[in-house]
Motif scaffolding. Structure first.
Motif, mmCIF file in Angstrom:
data_model
loop_
_atom_site.group_PDB
_atom_site.id
_atom_site.type_symbol
_atom_site.label_atom_id
_atom_site.label_comp_id
_atom_site.label_asym_id
_atom_site.label_seq_id
_atom_site.Cartn_x
_atom_site.Cartn_y
_atom_site.Cartn_z
ATOM 1 N N THR A 67 0.858 -1.187 0.000
ATOM 2 C CA THR A 67 0.000 0.000 0.000
ATOM 3 C C THR A 67 0.892 1.235 0.000
ATOM 4 N N GLY A 68 0.560 2.207 -0.820
ATOM 5 C CA GLY A 68 1.294 3.472 -0.844
ATOM 6 C C GLY A 68 0.380 4.614 -0.470
ATOM 7 N N ILE A 69 0.912 5.578 0.271
ATOM 8 C CA ILE A 69 0.125 6.753 0.647
ATOM 9 C C ILE A 69 0.966 8.007 0.491
ATOM 10 N N ASP A 70 0.356 9.049 -0.040
ATOM 11 C CA ASP A 70 1.025 10.329 -0.214
ATOM 12 C C ASP A 70 -0.023 11.428 -0.144
ATOM 13 N N VAL A 71 0.385 12.591 0.316
ATOM 14 C CA VAL A 71 -0.544 13.713 0.430
ATOM 15 C C VAL A 71 -0.760 14.410 -0.903
ATOM 16 N N ASN A 72 0.147 14.181 -1.848
ATOM 17 C CA ASN A 72 0.146 14.931 -3.106
ATOM 18 C C ASN A 72 -0.546 14.137 -4.216
ATOM 19 N N GLU A 73 -1.697 14.621 -4.663
ATOM 20 C CA GLU A 73 -2.458 13.925 -5.692
ATOM 21 C C GLU A 73 -1.706 13.888 -7.018
ATOM 22 N N GLY A 74 -0.919 14.927 -7.305
ATOM 23 C CA GLY A 74 -0.136 14.929 -8.536
ATOM 24 C C GLY A 74 0.865 13.788 -8.574
ATOM 25 N N ILE A 77 -0.488 -1.922 -6.883
ATOM 26 C CA ILE A 77 -0.357 -1.313 -5.561
ATOM 27 C C ILE A 77 -1.683 -0.665 -5.185
ATOM 28 N N GLU A 78 -2.014 -0.704 -3.894
ATOM 29 C CA GLU A 78 -3.195 -0.001 -3.401
ATOM 30 C C GLU A 78 -2.770 1.408 -2.989
ATOM 31 N N TRP A 79 -3.247 2.415 -3.722
ATOM 32 C CA TRP A 79 -2.810 3.790 -3.498
ATOM 33 C C TRP A 79 -3.846 4.576 -2.690
ATOM 34 N N HIS A 80 -3.348 5.398 -1.757
ATOM 35 C CA HIS A 80 -4.221 6.245 -0.945
ATOM 36 C C HIS A 80 -3.664 7.661 -0.915
ATOM 37 N N GLN A 81 -4.559 8.636 -0.910
ATOM 38 C CA GLN A 81 -4.145 10.007 -0.643
ATOM 39 C C GLN A 81 -4.405 10.298 0.822
ATOM 40 N N PRO A 91 -4.642 7.012 7.704
ATOM 41 C CA PRO A 91 -6.031 6.531 7.781
ATOM 42 C C PRO A 91 -6.139 5.012 7.810
ATOM 43 N N PHE A 92 -5.335 4.375 8.675
ATOM 44 C CA PHE A 92 -5.329 2.923 8.775
ATOM 45 C C PHE A 92 -5.471 2.518 10.236
ATOM 46 N N ALA A 93 -6.058 1.362 10.454
ATOM 47 C CA ALA A 93 -6.269 0.870 11.813
ATOM 48 C C ALA A 93 -4.953 0.478 12.468
ATOM 49 N N ASP A 94 -4.943 0.464 13.796
ATOM 50 C CA ASP A 94 -3.766 0.024 14.538
ATOM 51 C C ASP A 94 -3.370 -1.384 14.089
ATOM 52 N N GLY A 95 -2.068 -1.614 13.952
ATOM 53 C CA GLY A 95 -1.568 -2.941 13.645
ATOM 54 C C GLY A 95 -1.895 -3.451 12.263
ATOM 55 N N SER A 96 -2.116 -2.540 11.301
ATOM 56 C CA SER A 96 -2.538 -2.950 9.958
ATOM 57 C C SER A 96 -1.404 -3.472 9.083
ATOM 58 N N PHE A 97 -0.154 -3.203 9.467
ATOM 59 C CA PHE A 97 0.975 -3.522 8.581
ATOM 60 C C PHE A 97 2.102 -4.216 9.343
ATOM 61 N N ASP A 98 2.833 -5.034 8.606
ATOM 62 C CA ASP A 98 4.002 -5.709 9.158
ATOM 63 C C ASP A 98 5.282 -4.919 8.913
ATOM 64 N N VAL A 99 5.270 -4.090 7.881
ATOM 65 C CA VAL A 99 6.432 -3.277 7.512
ATOM 66 C C VAL A 99 5.949 -1.889 7.111
ATOM 67 N N VAL A 100 6.640 -0.860 7.594
ATOM 68 C CA VAL A 100 6.415 0.504 7.118
ATOM 69 C C VAL A 100 7.734 1.030 6.572
ATOM 70 N N HIS A 135 2.466 7.672 14.207
ATOM 71 C CA HIS A 135 1.461 7.006 13.390
ATOM 72 C C HIS A 135 2.051 5.799 12.666
ATOM 73 N N MET A 136 3.297 5.914 12.200
ATOM 74 C CA MET A 136 3.942 4.766 11.573
ATOM 75 C C MET A 136 4.053 3.615 12.569
ATOM 76 N N ALA A 137 4.410 3.945 13.808
ATOM 77 C CA ALA A 137 4.496 2.910 14.841
ATOM 78 C C ALA A 137 3.112 2.353 15.175
ATOM 79 N N ARG A 138 2.108 3.208 15.206
ATOM 80 C CA ARG A 138 0.751 2.774 15.545
ATOM 81 C C ARG A 138 0.210 1.743 14.569
ATOM 82 N N VAL A 139 0.452 1.968 13.273
ATOM 83 C CA VAL A 139 -0.121 1.058 12.271
ATOM 84 C C VAL A 139 0.694 -0.222 12.113
ATOM 85 N N LEU A 140 1.844 -0.310 12.778
ATOM 86 C CA LEU A 140 2.623 -1.542 12.757
ATOM 87 C C LEU A 140 2.027 -2.565 13.718
ATOM 88 N N ALA A 141 2.008 -3.816 13.288
ATOM 89 C CA ALA A 141 1.632 -4.907 14.175
ATOM 90 C C ALA A 141 2.797 -5.183 15.129
#
Length: 264
Positions: free
Chosen positions: A66-73, A84-88, A95-104, A122-128
């Motif tokens: 999953t990739g996330i960036d603030v810049n729509e361009g 890839i699953e892309w998010h702005q 915008p992900f739940a706690d423990g959603s990822f194994d790697v950031v 937030h990076m730590a929060r979304v890590l399992a």
């Protein structure tokens, strides 16, 4: 919102020229995360998707990316890769739940975030539990001769304020102590920081300078210069890089600082 944003055609130029600066480091960053089959991987500040698009190739593992960036361009370029699953969204409000990822992963993003502590929390929060964080940031500006020459040229041809606005942030997080503190305060453990040097290469220094300027937040100011002033700017910067040219073209050293850590 980051203080270093690209608009118009700048993301396309970024994908062609600015990523040339990052390419020598990308695979190293990915390997440092130790991805395993089945890992859920988040690429924060993914930009045009350089890191996201190389994860499976570099690791040989089957990961959900999953990739996330603030810049729509930037994302409009990244979305050329449909695997890839892309998010702005913002790194300081992932915008992900706690423990959603194994790697950031985060390549050259942390220094731009308006609240670095919130972003890494937030990076730590979304890590399992047992999840791994791997990121990198540039070293000090005076250890990057390509950028030293570029900043000098911008100050001379466009103005001191333009040089400051374009290149203060990229090199503003360059000490091991600050990186370690940010990771520790976010509750991460097994923190490891290493400095690495690579060679930034491009066949034509002048082409790299001109193309890179189109990939900066001050691209419009550069493009507003008369054609003869643009040529003079490129010649000026290229001349200052003459000591970093070999038979293959531009060969300028860069310093990168890597952080790896684990969530307990």
């Amino acid at each position: 919102m980051s203080g270093w944003q690209l608009s118009g055609n700048a993301p396309i130029a970024y994908d062609r020229f600015a990523l040339k600066v990052m390419e020598p480091w990308t695979d190293d960053l990915i390997r440092s995360a130790g991805c395993r089959d089945g890992d859920r991987v988040l690429d924060v500040a993914c930009g045009t998707g350089l890191v996201s698009g190389r994860i499976s190739l570099v690791t040989g593992k089957f990961c959900s990316v999953t990739g996330i960036d603030v810049n729509e361009g930037m994302l409009s370029v990244a979305r050329r890769n449909p695997q890839i699953e892309w998010h702005q969204g913002s790194a300081t409000e992932l915008p992900f739940a706690d423990g959603s990822f194994d790697v950031v992963l985060c390549q050259q993003g942390l220094q731009y975030f308006p609240d670095r502590a919130a972003a890494i929390r937030h990076m730590a929060r979304v890590l399992a539990p047992g999840g791994r964080l791997a990121l990198n940031v540039w070293g000090a500006l005076d250890r990057a001769p390509f950028y030293v020459a570029l900043v000098d040229g911008i100050a001379r041809f466009i103005g001191e304020e333009a040089a400051k606005s374009a290149f203060d942030l990229p090199f503003s997080l360059n000490t091991a102590a600050e990186l370690r503190m940010l990771a520790s305060d976010a509750g991460l453990q097994r923190i490891s920081i290493r400095f690495e040097h690579r060679t930034m290469r491009y066949p034509s220094p002048a082409t790299m300078v001109a193309g890179f300027m189109d990939a900066t937040p001050i691209a419009a100011q550069y493009q507003a210069l008369p054609a003869d002033r643009q040529r003079a700017f490129v010649d000026y910067v290229a001349e200052h890089l003459a000591g970093y040219v070999d038979d293959a073209g531009l060969a300028a050293p860069m310093e990168n600082h890597f952080l790896a850590a684990m969530k307990p």
